[in-house]
Design an enzyme around this catalytic site. Structure first.
Site, short mmCIF file in Angstrom:
data_model
loop_
_atom_site.label_atom_id
_atom_site.label_comp_id
_atom_site.label_asym_id
_atom_site.label_seq_id
_atom_site.Cartn_x
_atom_site.Cartn_y
_atom_site.Cartn_z
N THR A 160 -0.66 -0.30 -4.73
CA THR A 160 -1.72 0.69 -4.88
C THR A 160 -1.15 1.94 -5.56
O THR A 160 -0.02 2.35 -5.29
CB THR A 160 -2.33 1.08 -3.53
OG1 THR A 160 -1.30 1.56 -2.66
CG2 THR A 160 -3.02 -0.12 -2.88
N ASP B 169 0.87 -1.19 0.00
CA ASP B 169 0.00 0.00 0.00
C ASP B 169 0.89 1.23 0.00
O ASP B 169 1.12 1.87 1.02
CB ASP B 169 -0.92 -0.02 1.22
CG ASP B 169 -2.06 0.98 1.09
OD1 ASP B 169 -2.10 1.70 0.07
OD2 ASP B 169 -2.89 1.05 2.01
N ALA B 170 1.41 1.55 -1.19
CA ALA B 170 2.37 2.65 -1.35
C ALA B 170 1.74 3.90 -1.93
O ALA B 170 2.29 4.99 -1.81
CB ALA B 170 3.52 2.20 -2.25
N LYS B 171 0.60 3.76 -2.62
CA LYS B 171 -0.14 4.88 -3.23
C LYS B 171 0.77 5.79 -4.05
O LYS B 171 0.76 7.01 -3.90
CB LYS B 171 -0.87 5.68 -2.15
CG LYS B 171 -1.96 4.89 -1.44
CD LYS B 171 -2.75 5.76 -0.47
CE LYS B 171 -3.86 4.98 0.19
NZ LYS B 171 -3.38 3.97 1.15
N ARG B 172 1.54 5.19 -4.94
CA ARG B 172 2.44 5.96 -5.78
C ARG B 172 1.71 6.48 -7.02
O ARG B 172 0.72 5.89 -7.46
CB ARG B 172 3.64 5.11 -6.21
CG ARG B 172 4.51 4.61 -5.06
CD ARG B 172 5.09 5.77 -4.26
NE ARG B 172 6.15 5.34 -3.36
CZ ARG B 172 6.07 5.34 -2.04
NH1 ARG B 172 4.96 5.73 -1.45
NH2 ARG B 172 7.09 4.95 -1.31
#
Length: 269
Positions: free
Chosen positions: A123, A93-96
């Site tokens: 993510t 869950d890095a939301k890059r």
């Protein structure tokens, strides 16, 4: 099999559930651990012991590792490797999200074979445009990995923004539709590898019936959503939805057996 098909298969074996590893300071204290890299490792590896080979999808929240700098990333690398060696799948869950070569760098960090941070999926944030994420989509397809694109998030600020309409269609729906088109072009009649994140608390969720990919659905438990909300938001795509729980399971720690028991109970439901 691509990631989408792998996750559906894991859901059939273990139940359609994603459990988060969220080692924030309050939970470390609750578990009787120090708020340092050693406490982080004890927490995270207990979660690996509890969930690996017992939960379909495990989601380490990168921010809670990143706050300890290189020591935290060393723990994250260990966690990712251990989960990838199991029958569970792992999403970072890095939301890059970025453009061009920078996005390619992020994609290689989280999805490239042999990367120290290699996960089964990551993510992504699409608000520079879904097309800006193409390097991650391309690498995911080439390597059998997956991505989850933020579409309709569970926090109130996100819903206020993402529910706004442009040309009569909500921003969230446009994100889902763009991912659906990519899945139609590349899934070869199977479950696509470009999934989305849609919160179970969203009052006006986007339609998911044409996505043909797995859906990560946070908001269940501590954020107030119930499994009835999951059904409401999922609609006809319920068989592809993986509710995401974190605090409601992690509160059962630090005993790995109790964590596993709590996760299994939720998965059965």
């Amino acid at each position: 099999m691509g990631f989408g098909e792998q996750l559906v298969s894991a859901g059939e074996r273990f139940g359609r559930l994603c459990v988060g590893i969220d080692p924030h300071a309050a939970l470390l204290e609750q578990w009787g651990l120090n708020d340092d890299a050693a406490g982080l490792r004890d927490f995270a590896m207990t979660c690996v012991e509890a969930f690996a080979d017992h939960v379909a999808l495990v989601k380490p929240q990168v921010a809670f590792f990143e706050r300890f700098g290189s020591a935290g990333y060393a723990v994250l690398e260990e966690v990712l490797a251990a989960l990838r060696a199991s029958d569970s799948l792992v999403v970072a869950d890095a939301k890059r999200g970025d453009i061009g070569s920078t996005m390619e760098g992020y994609a290689r960090a989280w999805l490239a074979e042999g990367s120290p941070l290699e996960a089964d999926a990551v993510t992504l944030t699409p608000y520079l445009g879904v097309g800006s994420l193409a390097p991650a989509f391309d690498l995911a397809r080439a390597s059998g990995k997956g991505v989850f694109v933020m579409a309709a998030n569970s926090n109130p600020e996100a819903e206020q923004f993402q529910s706004q309409t442009v040309g009569g269609v909500s921003i969230a729906q446009q994100m889902v539709d763009a991912c659906a088109e990519l899945n139609r072009s590349n899934s070869q009649n199977g479950v696509g590898d470009i999934g989305v994140v849609v919160g179970a608390t969203v009052a006006r969720p986007p339609r998911l019936d044409e996505l043909n990919a797995v859906v990560l659905m946070p908001g269940v438990g501590a954020q107030g959503a119930t499994l009835d909300d999951v059904s409401r938001v999922a609609g006809d795509a319920a068989h592809l939805v993986f509710p995401n729980v974190s605090r409601s399971v992690l509160a059962a720690g630090p005993d790995a057996r109790e964590l596993r028991k709590r996760a299994r109970e939720l998965a059965k439901r």
